[in-house]
Design an enzyme around this catalytic site. Structure first.
Site, PDB file in Angstrom:
ATOM      1  N   LYS A  54       0.838  -1.207   0.000  1.00  0.00           N
ATOM      2  CA  LYS A  54       0.000   0.000   0.000  1.00  0.00           C
ATOM      3  C   LYS A  54       0.871   1.254   0.000  1.00  0.00           C
ATOM      4  O   LYS A  54       0.586   2.224  -0.702  1.00  0.00           O
ATOM      5  CB  LYS A  54      -0.936  -0.016   1.218  1.00  0.00           C
ATOM      6  CG  LYS A  54      -2.042  -1.064   1.103  1.00  0.00           C
ATOM      7  CD  LYS A  54      -2.826  -1.272   2.405  1.00  0.00           C
ATOM      8  CE  LYS A  54      -3.805  -2.439   2.225  1.00  0.00           C
ATOM      9  NZ  LYS A  54      -4.599  -2.757   3.432  1.00  0.00           N
ATOM     10  N   GLN A  98      -4.299  -1.489   9.807  1.00  0.00           N
ATOM     11  CA  GLN A  98      -4.312  -2.812   9.176  1.00  0.00           C
ATOM     12  C   GLN A  98      -4.910  -3.838  10.139  1.00  0.00           C
ATOM     13  O   GLN A  98      -4.526  -3.920  11.305  1.00  0.00           O
ATOM     14  CB  GLN A  98      -2.880  -3.204   8.770  1.00  0.00           C
ATOM     15  CG  GLN A  98      -2.788  -4.487   7.969  1.00  0.00           C
ATOM     16  CD  GLN A  98      -3.456  -4.417   6.585  1.00  0.00           C
ATOM     17  OE1 GLN A  98      -3.558  -3.348   5.989  1.00  0.00           O
ATOM     18  NE2 GLN A  98      -3.926  -5.548   6.088  1.00  0.00           N
ATOM     19  N   ASP A 119     -10.616   3.326   4.536  1.00  0.00           N
ATOM     20  CA  ASP A 119     -10.861   1.884   4.463  1.00  0.00           C
ATOM     21  C   ASP A 119     -12.368   1.592   4.499  1.00  0.00           C
ATOM     22  O   ASP A 119     -12.788   0.471   4.191  1.00  0.00           O
ATOM     23  CB  ASP A 119     -10.199   1.185   5.650  1.00  0.00           C
ATOM     24  CG  ASP A 119      -9.110   0.213   5.238  1.00  0.00           C
ATOM     25  OD1 ASP A 119      -9.117  -0.217   4.076  1.00  0.00           O
ATOM     26  OD2 ASP A 119      -8.270  -0.106   6.096  1.00  0.00           O
TER      27      ASP A 119
HETATM   28  N1  GUN Z   1      -7.090  -6.790   6.478  1.00  0.00           N
HETATM   29  C1  GUN Z   1      -7.550  -7.528   5.442  1.00  0.00           C
HETATM   30  N2  GUN Z   1      -8.006  -6.721   4.461  1.00  0.00           N
HETATM   31  C2  GUN Z   1      -7.847  -5.459   4.888  1.00  0.00           C
HETATM   32  C3  GUN Z   1      -8.125  -4.186   4.315  1.00  0.00           C
HETATM   33  O1  GUN Z   1      -8.654  -4.056   3.195  1.00  0.00           O
HETATM   34  N3  GUN Z   1      -7.802  -3.119   5.086  1.00  0.00           N
HETATM   35  C4  GUN Z   1      -7.255  -3.241   6.312  1.00  0.00           C
HETATM   36  N4  GUN Z   1      -6.999  -2.143   6.993  1.00  0.00           N
HETATM   37  N5  GUN Z   1      -6.982  -4.397   6.860  1.00  0.00           N
HETATM   38  C5  GUN Z   1      -7.274  -5.498   6.151  1.00  0.00           C
END
Ligand code: GUN
Length: 288
Positions: A54, A98, A119
Site C-alpha cells: 500500500k 491494518q 478503508d
Molecule cells: N485486512 C484484510 N483486508 C484489509 C483491508 O482491506 N484493510 C485493512 N486495513 N486491513 C485489512
C-alpha cells in the site's frame, strides 16, 4: 463457451494512473499533497506485506504515506491515542489501521474520523451503506473494487440476480449492500444456506468471498454469468515454487468454461483493493 477474463491488474493500473493525475492536479491547483497514515500492530507477515504494498502504491501515485509500527504487546489505549492524534492532523487525509489487530478492533475503528475512514470500516460508514438516501463518506475498498470490476467489464448490475457467498464485515456484507444500492436483486449465502449450488445457478452475478479454496464448482455457474472471485487461499502444490500456490474460492478452470466473464486469482480483485484505497485517499484530500 469460454469466459472473457476480467483483467483486474490492468483495470487497477488504469485507476492508479487516474489517481496519479488527480493527485498532480490537486498539488498544482491547491498545493495539497494527499497523505495516508498506515498503522500496523504486531508481526503478522501478511499484514506487513500488504502495508508495504500500500505504501509503495502511495509513493507511485504521489501520495505521502506516514507509517506507524507498534509491537503486538502495545496497550490498546496507545493505539487509540495514535489514531486520535492522526485524526487531528491536517496533513493526514486517510487513516488505515491494518487488520487483524491482536485485540478488539472496534474501539480503534470507531476512533477513525468518518472523513478520514478511507478503508470504509467505521460502523457509521457501513451503516450509511445500508440506508436509502444516504451515502457513506467512503465505501470499503475491496467491495468498491468488485463493483468497479463489474462496471468496467460491461456487466449490467441493475435488475441482475446477484448472489454473494460470504457475509464478512470486510467483503461479503458491504458487497451485498453496494449491489442492492445499484438495484440488483441480492441473495447472501453462508454456511447455513440450503442448496447453495442451486442458488448460485440463478446468479447473473456471482461474488465468492468465503475463503474456501475452489469451493464454487463449474456446474454451479449460470451460463454467461459474471463471476467475481474474492478468495485468496494458499494450497499445497509440489509443482509451484515454495510448494504452495494461490487459488480463489472458485474452480477457475471449470467455471471459466461456463461463465461469460470471470476474474482470475491472482490478478482479479486483489489489485483493486489498493487502487480503491488510493482513490479514497485522493477523494478525502480533495474534500479537505
Ligand atoms: N485486512 C484484510 N483486508 C484489509 C483491508 O482491506 N484493510 C485493512 N486495513 N486491513 C485489512
Amino acid at each position: 463457451m469460454s469466459a472473457k477474463i476480467i483483467d483486474g491488474k490492468a483495470i487497477a493500473n488504469d485507476i492508479r494512473a487516474e489517481v496519479a493525475r488527480g493527485v498532480e492536479k490537486l498539488k498544482r491547483e491547491r498545493g495539497v499533497t494527499p497523505g495516508l497514515a498506515t498503522v500496523l500492530v504486531g508481526d503478522n507477515p501478511a499484514s506487513h506485506k500488504y502495508v508495504s504494498m500500500k505504501r509503495k502504491a502511495c509513493a507511485e501515485a504521489g501520495i505521502e504515506s506516514y507509517h506507524y509500527e507498534l509491537p503486538k504487546t502495545v496497550a490498546p489505549e496507545e493505539v487509540l491515542a495514535l489514531v486520535r492524534k492522526l485524526g487531528a492532523d491536517r496533513g493526514v487525509h486517510g487513516i488505515l489501521v491494518q487488520l487483524p489487530l491482536p485485540f478488539d478492533d472496534r474501539p480503534v475503528l470507531e476512533a477513525v474520523p468518518l472523513s478520514k475512514d478511507v478503508d470504509g470500516f467505521h460502523p457509521l460508514n457501513i451503516g450509511a451503506l445500508a440506508m436509502k438516501g444516504r451515502e457513506p463518506d467512503f465505501a470499503p475498498c475491496t467491495p468498491a473494487g468488485v463493483i468497479e470490476l463489474l462496471d468496467r467489464s460491461g456487466t449490467r448490475i441493475a435488475g441482475a440476480d446477484a448472489v454473494v457467498l460470504g457475509r464478512s464485515n470486510i467483503v461479503g456484507m458491504p458487497v451485498a449492500l453496494l449491489l442492492v444500492a445499484r438495484d440488483a436483486t441480492v441473495t447472501v449465502c453462508h454456511s447455513k444456506t440450503r442448496s447453495i449450488e442451486e442458488v448460485c445457478r440463478r446468479a447473473d452475478i456471482l461474488v465468492a468471498a468465503i475463503g474456501r479454496a475452489r469451493f464454487v464448482k463449474g456446474s454451479w455457474v449460470k451460463p454467461g454469468a459474471t463471476v467475481i472471485d474474492v478468495g485468496t487461499n494458499m494450497i499445497e502444490d509440489p509443482k509451484a515454487t515454495g510448494g504452495k500456490r494461490l487459488v480463489g474460492d472458485v474452480d477457475f478452470e471449470a467455471a471459466s468454461q461456463v461463465a461469460g466473464r470471470i476474474t482470475p486469482v491472482p490478478g482479479g480483485v486483489g489489485p483493486m483493493t489498493i487502487a480503491m484505497l488510493l482513490r479514497n485517499t485522493l477523494r478525502s484530500a480533495e474534500r479537505s
